[in-house]
Design an enzyme around this catalytic site. Structure first.
Site, short mmCIF file in Angstrom:
data_model
loop_
_atom_site.label_atom_id
_atom_site.label_comp_id
_atom_site.label_asym_id
_atom_site.label_seq_id
_atom_site.Cartn_x
_atom_site.Cartn_y
_atom_site.Cartn_z
CG ASP A 140 -4.83 -0.52 7.64
OD1 ASP A 140 -5.58 -1.34 7.07
OD2 ASP A 140 -3.64 -0.76 7.88
CG ASP A 448 8.77 2.19 0.72
OD1 ASP A 448 9.71 1.91 1.48
OD2 ASP A 448 8.21 3.30 0.73
#
Length: 571
Positions: A140, A448
């Site tokens: 990223d 998550d």
């Protein structure tokens, strides 16, 4: 053989001593209730000194008692799992599914490329058919140095992977392996000792080249001219403003070029830096994961997905086979969506002063597993691809994890790269269910947890696998400031879930078992302890300065009772 086919691929055992623990917990709860009764029955009258402080302590004690009850939910019914990998090999060795592994990194200045490459190399060297293994590095940060490091790692892998399999090396992170040997003379076998010297020199050569590029802050023009992949950075503006950069570094479909130095196949290796634009929210790690899910579905489409953080290298080369013992079990495998391994660290300080997750790993995760499965913690987790993409559980429908022999459309590597880039664009997710019903969910710092919760609420179960040899080892914060920052992010993120529409209190109500729901709430309300702790740690001391005690004299026995409690609990 017929009898062998009916034996399970894993077994589940309940923890020993559960009855004694439950009796002990009941006695503790009785004591808590007596404290509540005493507080309520001895509230000072209106106008008496210490009345409001007494009520404040009563509120804190009620909260501590309630939170203690939540923690018991994840300790009431612990179970332990054991796999039978030999049975898996006997039945399904030729039918093992494809596995796509996602390694995520975001900033080359914080996450050193050499550390990332050791993680990549460790998962490339899994004890698994390489033609069924694909490794994706999500960068990223869009760093050309990270891309360069990946190319160097790909060359080193041609020597490292056959060395690991020839000598059954553990761990398969080169850096961790060389440290464990403490020098060239640590290898007893003469033939291996020679190979050890060679492979270590090759690793040092790779390391020096990567470290030199890191020090310079750029890749040399000579290197750029040799590899056309660097041309993708010609339109690069910044880490937050660039096109999709996608490069298949090793094409596992190529039987000629994708081979190691012994002629055996290598896993597919892919570099991805998804498109970034200032006007589009990139959704952090969740956005990177969702881009990887889409890109991998077009390139390799493995039925099993593993995601690991870039500092969490593989420490057990058989972890995939452990996972498949659960997911390919004929009786219960079709109920399981993911297999979560614990987060273990190799750099814990003495006495595990900071960042220890021992209680969670050894106690609470096993307890939540007894109610329907552990939480998804964002790393070291194997998912079924279809469940991560929103598939609901159905008793009548069984997901097949076996290898798909159907031939996919054969495209040239360049055409495949160009056709796939659009899946990682900023605009692809507009007006879609990505981030909502598909992939990892957006809008929360701990995406998550809510992703795993939503999977459980769709009817799926999960499994906690904690083998004797740790599956993954990472780097833990080693100083107080670092661990405080990490705990602040975790606690805020979990409390954010409690206040959102995904709160376990209402979103999970009626969808999962009560013990499972309380297990989620235990972490969602972790941050709330700070208020009760602040009250309990300040008010008694302040009132003692005024000569007013908020505790009865008999409470001088409390420290001794606490010592007895700790002794009984942990011996």
């Amino acid at each position: 053989m017929a009898k062998e086919e009916h034996l399970p691929l894993f077994e589940t055992k309940k923890a020993q001593g559960r009855v004694l623990f439950r009796i002990f917990a009941a006695s503790i709860f009785a004591g808590i209730c007596l404290i509540w009764v005493y507080r309520v029955s001895h509230i000072p009258k209106a106008g008496e000194d210490g009345r409001f402080a007494w009520i404040g302590l009563l509120g804190a004690e009620i909260w501590f008692g309630f939170y203690w009850l939540l923690t018991q939910a994840s300790r009431w019914n612990p179970v332990y799992r054991h796999t039978f990998k030999d049975r898996l090999s006997q039945r399904y060795e030729n039918e093992l599914p494809g596995v796509d592994i996602f390694v995520c990194t975001a900033d080359a200045s914080i996450e050193p490329p050499m550390m990332v490459m050791n993680t990549v190399l460790s998962v490339m060297a899994y004890e698994y058919p390489p033609e069924k293994l694909s490794v994706y590095l999500s960068d990223d940060g869009g760093s050309e140095i990270t891309y360069y490091a990946l190319m160097e790692a790909a060359e080193f892998a041609k020597h490292w992977i056959p060395y690991c399999k020839k000598y059954n090396v553990e761990p398969r992170s080169p850096a961790a392996y060389f440290v464990s040997k403490h020098g060239d003379d640590a290898v007893e076998d003469n033939h291996q000792a020679k190979d050890f010297v060679v492979i270590k020199k090759l690793y040092k050569y790779m390391e020096n080249k990567i470290e030199n590029a890191v020090k310079l802050g750029q890749v040399s023009d000579q290197v750029r001219s040799k590899h056309k992949g660097f041309s993708q950075w010609d339109s690069y503006s910044s880490r937050r403003d660039h096109d999709t950069i996608l490069q298949i570094v090793i094409d596992g479909r190529d039987p000629i070029n994708a081979t190691d130095n012994e002629g055996c196949a290598l896993p597919t290796l892919v570099y991805l830096a998804r498109e970034k634009r200032p006007q589009y929210h990139h959704n952090f790690k969740a956005g990177a994961m969702n881009a990887l899910i889409r890109v991998s579905s077009y390139i390799s489409n493995g039925k099993l997905l593993l995601n690991v953080d870039c500092d969490m290298y593989s420490n057990n080369s058989l972890a995939i086979r452990d996972t498949l013992c659960f997911l390919m079990d004929e009786e219960k495998g079709h109920e399981l969506a993911f297999v979560q391994f614990p987060q273990n660290f190799k750099n814990l300080t003495k006495n595990e002063l900071y960042a220890s997750l021992r209680v969670i790993n050894e106690v609470e995760a096993h307890g939540v597993d007894g109610y329907g499965g552990p939480l998804y913690v964002g790393t070291g987790c194997f998912h079924r691809r279809d469940t991560l993409c929103g598939r609901k559980f159905s008793k009548d429908s069984k997901s097949d994890m076996k290898w798909d022999n159907r031939k996919r459309e054969e495209l040239g590597i360049h055409e495949l790269e160009e056709n796939t880039k659009g899946l990682a664009s900023c605009t692809f997710e507009e007006n879609t269910q990505w981030g909502k019903e598909m992939g990892l969910k957006y809008g929360c710092p701990v995406e998550d947890i809510i992703t795993g919760l939503s999977i459980h609420c769709r009817g799926w179960k999960s499994v906690y696998c904690n083998p004797a040899r740790e599956a993954f080892l990472g780097l833990a914060p080693a100083t107080l400031p670092h661990i405080l920052v990490q705990h602040k992010r975790w606690s805020e993120g979990n409390f954010h879930i409690f206040l959102s529409k995904y709160s376990p209190a209402w979103y999970a109500y009626g969808k999962i078992r009560l013990g499972h729901q309380l297990g989620y709430l235990r972490y969602s309300l972790w941050a709330s302890n700070c208020l009760a702790t602040l009250v309990y740690s300040t008010l008694p001391s302040l009132y003692l300065l005024r000569g007013t005690s908020l505790f009865p004299q008999v409470w001088f026995l409390c420290p001794y009772i606490l010592i007895i409690y700790i002794t009984v609990r942990y011996l």
